[in-house]
Write an enzyme that holds these catalytic residues in place. Structure first.
Site, short mmCIF file in Angstrom:
data_model
loop_
_atom_site.label_atom_id
_atom_site.label_comp_id
_atom_site.label_asym_id
_atom_site.label_seq_id
_atom_site.Cartn_x
_atom_site.Cartn_y
_atom_site.Cartn_z
N TRP A 185 0.83 -1.19 0.00
CA TRP A 185 0.00 0.00 0.00
C TRP A 185 0.88 1.25 0.00
O TRP A 185 0.44 2.32 0.36
CB TRP A 185 -0.92 -0.01 1.24
CG TRP A 185 -2.02 -1.01 1.15
CD1 TRP A 185 -3.31 -0.77 0.71
CD2 TRP A 185 -1.98 -2.40 1.50
NE1 TRP A 185 -4.05 -1.93 0.77
CE2 TRP A 185 -3.26 -2.94 1.24
CE3 TRP A 185 -0.99 -3.25 1.99
CZ2 TRP A 185 -3.57 -4.29 1.48
CZ3 TRP A 185 -1.30 -4.59 2.22
CH2 TRP A 185 -2.58 -5.09 1.96
N CYS A 221 -6.66 -5.21 -1.52
CA CYS A 221 -7.79 -6.05 -1.11
C CYS A 221 -8.59 -6.68 -2.24
O CYS A 221 -8.90 -7.86 -2.19
CB CYS A 221 -8.70 -5.27 -0.17
SG CYS A 221 -9.53 -3.87 -0.94
N HIS A 277 -13.49 -1.73 1.22
CA HIS A 277 -12.70 -2.93 1.46
C HIS A 277 -13.42 -4.09 0.79
O HIS A 277 -14.63 -4.12 0.72
CB HIS A 277 -12.50 -3.18 2.95
CG HIS A 277 -11.60 -4.34 3.23
ND1 HIS A 277 -10.32 -4.40 2.73
CD2 HIS A 277 -11.79 -5.49 3.90
CE1 HIS A 277 -9.77 -5.54 3.11
NE2 HIS A 277 -10.64 -6.22 3.82
N ASP A 300 -11.78 -13.31 4.47
CA ASP A 300 -11.03 -12.15 4.00
C ASP A 300 -9.56 -12.50 3.82
O ASP A 300 -8.83 -12.66 4.79
CB ASP A 300 -11.18 -11.01 5.02
CG ASP A 300 -10.58 -9.71 4.51
OD1 ASP A 300 -9.89 -9.75 3.47
OD2 ASP A 300 -10.80 -8.67 5.14
N ASN A 340 -19.40 -2.80 11.22
CA ASN A 340 -20.24 -2.19 12.23
C ASN A 340 -19.63 -1.16 13.15
O ASN A 340 -20.36 -0.42 13.78
CB ASN A 340 -20.79 -3.27 13.16
CG ASN A 340 -21.97 -3.96 12.55
OD1 ASN A 340 -22.97 -3.34 12.27
ND2 ASN A 340 -21.83 -5.24 12.33
N ASP A 342 -18.42 1.60 15.56
CA ASP A 342 -18.77 3.00 15.70
C ASP A 342 -17.52 3.85 15.53
O ASP A 342 -16.44 3.44 15.91
CB ASP A 342 -19.36 3.26 17.08
CG ASP A 342 -20.87 3.14 17.05
OD1 ASP A 342 -21.39 2.63 16.04
OD2 ASP A 342 -21.52 3.55 18.01
N GLU A 394 -30.48 -2.94 15.35
CA GLU A 394 -29.08 -2.71 15.06
C GLU A 394 -28.36 -2.25 16.32
O GLU A 394 -27.29 -2.73 16.64
CB GLU A 394 -28.94 -1.66 13.95
CG GLU A 394 -27.53 -1.56 13.43
CD GLU A 394 -26.92 -0.18 13.49
OE1 GLU A 394 -25.78 -0.04 13.05
OE2 GLU A 394 -27.59 0.75 13.97
N ILE A 420 -20.12 19.15 4.13
CA ILE A 420 -19.39 19.43 2.89
C ILE A 420 -20.31 19.09 1.73
O ILE A 420 -20.92 18.03 1.71
CB ILE A 420 -18.11 18.58 2.80
CG1 ILE A 420 -17.16 18.95 3.94
CG2 ILE A 420 -17.43 18.75 1.45
CD1 ILE A 420 -16.00 18.01 4.11
N TYR A 459 -7.10 4.33 -1.29
CA TYR A 459 -8.36 3.71 -0.90
C TYR A 459 -8.32 3.14 0.51
O TYR A 459 -9.34 2.94 1.15
CB TYR A 459 -8.76 2.63 -1.91
CG TYR A 459 -8.17 1.29 -1.57
CD1 TYR A 459 -8.92 0.38 -0.81
CD2 TYR A 459 -6.89 0.94 -1.95
CE1 TYR A 459 -8.37 -0.83 -0.45
CE2 TYR A 459 -6.34 -0.25 -1.59
CZ TYR A 459 -7.09 -1.14 -0.84
OH TYR A 459 -6.54 -2.32 -0.47
N GLU A 482 -27.07 30.34 7.24
CA GLU A 482 -26.19 29.30 6.73
C GLU A 482 -25.12 29.95 5.87
O GLU A 482 -25.45 30.78 5.02
CB GLU A 482 -27.01 28.30 5.91
CG GLU A 482 -26.22 27.13 5.39
CD GLU A 482 -27.06 26.20 4.52
OE1 GLU A 482 -27.81 25.39 5.07
OE2 GLU A 482 -26.95 26.30 3.28
N ILE A 525 -14.18 12.10 -2.06
CA ILE A 525 -14.79 12.14 -3.39
C ILE A 525 -13.92 11.34 -4.35
O ILE A 525 -12.72 11.17 -4.13
CB ILE A 525 -14.94 13.59 -3.92
CG1 ILE A 525 -13.59 14.32 -3.91
CG2 ILE A 525 -15.96 14.35 -3.08
CD1 ILE A 525 -13.65 15.70 -4.51
#
Ligand SMILES: *[C@@H]1O[C@H](CO)[C@@H](O)[C@H](O)[C@H]1NC(C)=O
Ligand SMILES: *[C@@H]1O[C@H](CO)[C@@H](O)[C@H](O)[C@H]1NC(C)=O
Length: 629
Positions: A185, A221, A277, A300, A340, A342, A394, A420, A459, A482, A525
């Site tokens: 990488w 990956c 991934h 994986d 999952n 957080d 969830e 953004i 990535y 705003e 982006i």
């Protein structure tokens, strides 16, 4: 008559034993048995005898040799036994024919990349039935360290797709064994092949096998996953390549991704949330677990964490991930975190104090994608991995899993809203604006310090050079208002350093002066590549020369040097990659190549095209072709 009185012997592996199920001796019967090896003769007239051999559904896969014992042993031949998704008693049985067509027989597929907001399909040739592939897959099994340490136990274990899948996951990467690919990488791939350059598994597996199992440089990956898919399908295990956008790599294994920034907005954390991934799902029964976990299993092959001392991961039932059952085999906590965890972000102040920014539980695990069965549509399989985002279930599952890992609660929502915004046209080569938006939904006028950065990112989340910034601007945002602040991104600034993933990360940090509070928005982006146009010239017929016209327009304001097209397709290009150097292509000019090839088999095939040059690479196109008689 003579044949009827003789015994047949089947064996696989170097040390075949009856009690390991790697050897079997039996006599001819009149009809096939469903539970044991059996053989019967079909007797055409004359002195030829045809033998029909049937295997039970749960014997080891691999290369078998068949001998006839009439007092004297005569070797009759060899064959390869595979897992059989068509057989109802087999551990990899798949009910629907269209599923088997896609997940076992299809030699071409699509791999999803990009970002959540711009998901891009990229063609890949699995080529599991191309010449030599099956032998290479068997070699891969024989190179695995478990085989060297106890060949009989290893060969005996090959009856079980759970075992074989785990071996494949370890052998696709070359960490701690003579596996296929080296991950890199670093952004510098001079002594190997750039990971984004590969378009098929065939070239990779051939290179590995033809060079005494020397590690192939380099993979990332999706390359690891695609090669694992080829090997799985070749051995008869249904398999699909799966992409998760916003995948977490949780280095602390605490299900909480902690980002740490210094006061200038520099990322100083260990954990990274990858922009995407890629791994694989394999289909099989799980007799080793309680009932209810048969079906898709994630594994994986990208080397990230060790499991039982080896770089491999899975297989783990998708259902276990969805329900947060993290004690189930294999490696449930790791895959759970990938889909999952957080995200919590902290700012480390210059005085050393840590301040929590508004964390979001929505950043990780969106849009888990795979190619749909029988079409080029994207099939969203997020629901197989998790309950709907934000649902009570969830949160419950997450709490259960978190309880398992014993963690504390996260912080509250911030007072000012920052985000953004981008415009839809962000093509590589173009200059364009992105916007910082600060909305004041408090009762007071606000003064804030704004920092807005754009930087190249790869990535896997690793940041590169800055390509635009607004630094330390002080801004008044009256109550109820705003404000919108543009940041111009210009090709002259990002063109030289943008990586082949074409990702730019935007980071907006807003610091309220009183009370002092930190807010942050982050967005990645992906710039649009030009399309490759592919046009067939003539009727596609088997064994008849066919031409296709390939073209691509240079979107950059400068010339592209050293332009190459590489063309390949299972059943189309005879296992070869056709390469054409088209030299230099000026701004807004077209690179063109008319390729000729002779399809070798009938049916639905995929021609994949890769374009490379000094400044634009990793551009892929494909065309599905129906080859007629
Ligand atoms: C990645 O590639 C670079 C350049 O080709 C090489 O110097 C480096 O050692 C490689 N890294 C790994 C982990 O192999
Ligand atoms: C700004 O704050 C006011 C007062 O709370 C609120 O009514 C308004 O909707 C907010 N404006 C924006 C754009 O969020």
């Amino acid at each position: 008559k003579k044949v009827h009185n003789s015994n047949l012997c089947l064996s696989t592996g170097p040390l075949p034993k009856e009690q390991s199920g790697t050897k079997s001796t039996f006599s001819l019967t009149d009809s096939a048995s469903k539970t044991a090896w059996s053989a019967s003769t079909t007797s055409p007239p004359g002195n030829v005898v045809s033998l029909s051999v049937s295997s039970p559904p749960d014997v080891p896969i691999g290369l078998y040799s068949l001998t006839l014992d009439q007092g004297q042993k005569v070797k009759l031949g060899e064959f390869v036994l595979l897992f059989n998704p068509w057989c109802a008693k087999d551990a990899v049985y798949m009910e629907e024919e269209r599923d088997r067509q896609e997940y076992v027989l299809s030699q071409a597929g699509l791999i999803y990349k990009g970002t959540t907001k711009r998901i891009k399909a990229s063609p890949w040739t699995f080529g599991q039935f191309e010449p030599g592939m099956l032998d290479i897959c068997l070699k891969l099994l024989d190179e695995n360290p478990k085989y060297s340490s106890d060949a009989d136990a290893d060969c005996s274990g090959r009856r079980n797709p759970v075992y074989v899948t785990r071996v494949i996951s370890a052998m696709i990467n070359s960490n701690d064994d003579k596996g296929v690919l080296v991950g890199n990488w670093s952004g510098d791939y001079d002594d190997g092949v750039r990971p984004s350059h590969w378009t098929d598994s065939v070239a990779i597996l051939h290179q590995w096998a033809d060079n005494c199992c020397q590690r192939v440089r380099y993979g990332q990956c999706w390359v690891f996953a695609a090669v694992a898919c080829t090997v799985s399908r070749a051995l008869g295990i249904p398999c699909r390549v799966v992409t998760n956008f916003g995948s977490a790599h949780d280095t602390n294994s605490n299900l909480l991704i902690e980002f740490l920034y210094d006061e200038d907005g520099n990322d100083i954390s260990d954990d990274s949330v990858w922009n995407f991934h890629v791994w694989v799902d394999n289909w099989m029964a799980r007799p080793d677990l309680d009932a209810g976990y048969d079906g898709w299993q994630a594994s994986d092959p990208t080397p990230q964490e060790k499991s039982e001392g080896v770089f491999c991961c899975g297989p783990v039932p998708l259902k276990a991930i969805k329900e947060g059952e993290l004690n189930l085999k294999y490696d449930a906590p790791f895959v759970f975190a990938e889909v999952n965890a957080d995200v919590v972000e902290y700012v480390k102040l210059t005085n050393g104090r840590m301040v929590k920014m508004g964390g979001s539980s929505m950043d990780v695990g969106h849009f888990i994608s795979t190619k749909a069965v029988g079409s080029d549509e994207r099939h969203d399989i997020t629901h197989l991995y998790k309950h709907p985002e934000g649902s009570l279930q969830e949160r419950e599952v997450y709490e259960r899993a978190k309880h398992h890992n014993d963690l504390q609660q996260k912080g509250q929502e911030p007072g000012l809203k920052v985000k953004i915004k981008v415009s839809p046209d962000m093509d590589i080569g173009a200059d364009f604006d992105v916007f910082a938006v600060i909305a004041n939904n408090t009762e007071a006028d606000k003064t804030c310090r704004v920092m807005f950065y754009a930087r190249i990112v790869s990535y896997d989340g690793k940041p590169g050079a800055n390509c635009g910034f607004i630094e330390d601007l002080t801004m008044e945002v009256p109550t109820g208002k705003e404000k919108r602040l543009p940041l111009r991104l210009e090709y002259v600034d990002y063109g030289d350093t943008i990586k082949s993933d074409r990702l730019i990360q935007l980071v907006l940090i807003v610091i309220e002066s009183s009370p002092r509070e930190f807010h942050k928005a982050k967005r990645t982006i992906v710039l649009e590549n030009p399309d490759i146009a592919i046009k067939l010239l003539g009727e596609p017929r088997v064994n008849q020369k066919l031409s296709a016209q390939i073209s691509l327009e240079n979107p950059l304001p400068e010339p592209l040097q050293n332009c190459f097209f590489s063309v390949m397709g299972a059943g189309l290009t005879d296992g070869k990659i056709l390469i054409q150097n088209v030299g230099t292509v000026g701004p807004k000019q077209e690179a063109k190549y008319t390729v000729e090839f002779t399809p070798t088999s009938i049916g639905s095939r995929t021609l994949t095209v890769d374009f490379d040059s000094d400044k634009l690479s990793n551009i892929k196109g494909y065309l599905n072709i129906e080859i007629k008689e």
